[in-house]
Design an enzyme around this catalytic site. Structure first.
Site, PDB file in Angstrom:
ATOM      1  N   LEU A 130      46.977  22.602  11.148  1.00  0.00           N
ATOM      2  CA  LEU A 130      46.498  21.229  11.042  1.00  0.00           C
ATOM      3  C   LEU A 130      46.088  20.939   9.609  1.00  0.00           C
ATOM      4  CD1 LEU A 130      44.193  20.973  14.203  1.00  0.00           C
ATOM      5  CD2 LEU A 130      46.519  20.097  13.954  1.00  0.00           C
ATOM      6  N   ASP A 131      46.265  19.693   9.174  1.00  0.00           N
ATOM      7  CA  ASP A 131      45.766  19.279   7.868  1.00  0.00           C
ATOM      8  C   ASP A 131      44.244  19.409   7.843  1.00  0.00           C
ATOM      9  OD1 ASP A 131      48.337  18.534   7.050  1.00  0.00           O
ATOM     10  OD2 ASP A 131      48.110  16.537   7.927  1.00  0.00           O
ATOM     11  N   MET A 132      43.693  19.465   6.634  1.00  0.00           N
ATOM     12  CA  MET A 132      42.250  19.632   6.470  1.00  0.00           C
ATOM     13  C   MET A 132      41.472  18.556   7.231  1.00  0.00           C
ATOM     14  SD  MET A 132      39.962  19.784   2.971  1.00  0.00           S
ATOM     15  CE  MET A 132      40.180  18.054   2.531  1.00  0.00           C
ATOM     16  N   THR A 134      42.522  16.655   9.737  1.00  0.00           N
ATOM     17  CA  THR A 134      42.896  16.488  11.144  1.00  0.00           C
ATOM     18  C   THR A 134      42.091  17.487  11.970  1.00  0.00           C
ATOM     19  OG1 THR A 134      45.138  15.781  10.581  1.00  0.00           O
ATOM     20  CG2 THR A 134      44.775  16.568  12.817  1.00  0.00           C
ATOM     21  N   ARG A 226      51.735  10.971  10.838  1.00  0.00           N
ATOM     22  CA  ARG A 226      51.277  10.084   9.772  1.00  0.00           C
ATOM     23  C   ARG A 226      52.447   9.325   9.154  1.00  0.00           C
ATOM     24  NH1 ARG A 226      47.980  14.209   6.114  1.00  0.00           N
ATOM     25  NH2 ARG A 226      47.472  12.298   4.946  1.00  0.00           N
TER      26      ARG A 226
END
Length: 289
Positions: A130-132, A134, A226
């Site tokens: 996961l992105d930071m 998210t 996104r």
């Protein structure tokens, strides 16, 4: 070193150990090569064998998974909720603003630092990171075989996202190829040169300004959700990188809320759910008013 035990049945009698591990138990080629160079990594009825040796029905094959070491700085002060843990996997509920791996600006505040503190220096393997910014469910393979099987089998992922505007179609599918091949750009984009990318969604709530959607990506491209919503003119709230506004929330409003997958070793179907974090929950309540 993880020990895996296989009882050899009649259908596998006479197969090479390599063939059995590679095509029946889904060991990766890289792992088998590593095992070839690790003493006593394969035992047949307690006797060391090579990957080219043949196995026989009624025998017990033991495979020992060799692992590298983690060189990340341990940090036991971090807090991450654990949803599940055994010898093969661990499932976390990742908080907002926590990267998965260290980078120039985040050396000791990542999931990797937490895992190093918790499990010693054993190497860990993130499956579908996961992105930071998210939040939500993230799965870690505690050895390379578990991670490889999880990656191959996929499973089902479900997200909650809050996007700007009102969607023309309350439910639908976004099918547009995504190109993430240029690491210097640090963002993905829609292009014919990209990989096939499909995202399904359904509206949960809308107030004329914002829309909350349940999202099920059918592929796993970088920043897929996104990029896809920005592509149809409805970027995620707080997602400055793809045109979203910070008026309502200070990060992209994206949360992985549910995962369903088969356990990589015993095949049990596992399901995990995660509640919205506080910032998205407040925004959701505003939308539902």
């Amino acid at each position: 070193m993880r020990e895996l035990i296989f009882n050899i049945t009649d259908e596998h009698d006479g197969k090479q150990a390599y063939h059995y591990l590679r095509y029946c138990e889904h060991f990766s080629y890289a792992l088998i090569v590593k095992m070839r160079h690790t003493e006593n990594s394969l035992l047949l009825d307690g006797v060391p064998i090579r990957t080219i040796d043949r196995i026989k029905a009624g025998s017990v094959l033991k495979a020992y998974i060799p692992e590298g070491e983690s060189y990340f700085t341990p940090n036991s002060d971090l807090e991450i909720t654990t949803l599940f843990e055994d010898e093969d996997i661990v499932v976390f509920d990742k908080p907002v603003n926590m990267p998965v791996h260290p980078s120039k600006n985040h050396q000791t505040d990542t999931v990797a630092n937490y895992c190093t503190a918790r499990y010693g220096n054993a190497k860990f393997h993130v499956v579908g990171r996961l992105d930071m910014d998210t939040s939500g469910i993230i799965v870690i393979g505690r050895h390379s075989h578990a991670a490889a099987v999880l990656t191959k089998n996929g499973g089902e992922k479900e997200y909650i996202a809050i996007v700007e505007g009102v969607l023309e179609n309350p439910c639908g599918t976004i099918d547009a190829p995504i190109d993430d091949s240029d690491p210097a750009v640090h963002k993905s984009f829609i292009a014919e040169s990209g990989q096939p990318s499909v995202t399904e969604y359904e509206t949960i709530a809308a107030n004329g300004v914002l829309t909350a959607v349940r999202v099920r990506p059918k592929t796993g491209r970088t920043h897929q959700i996104r990029v896809h919503f920005a592509h149809i003119g409805h970027p995620l709230c707080g997602d400055e990188l793809y045109g979203g506004s910070l008026e309502y929330i200070g990060r992209q409003a994206l949360h992985r809320s549910r995962m369903v997958f088969e356990h990589p070793i015993n095949g049990t179907v596992l399901e995990f759910k995660s509640e919205l974090p506080e910032d998205m929950q407040k925004l959701m309540e505003e939308i539902k008013k």
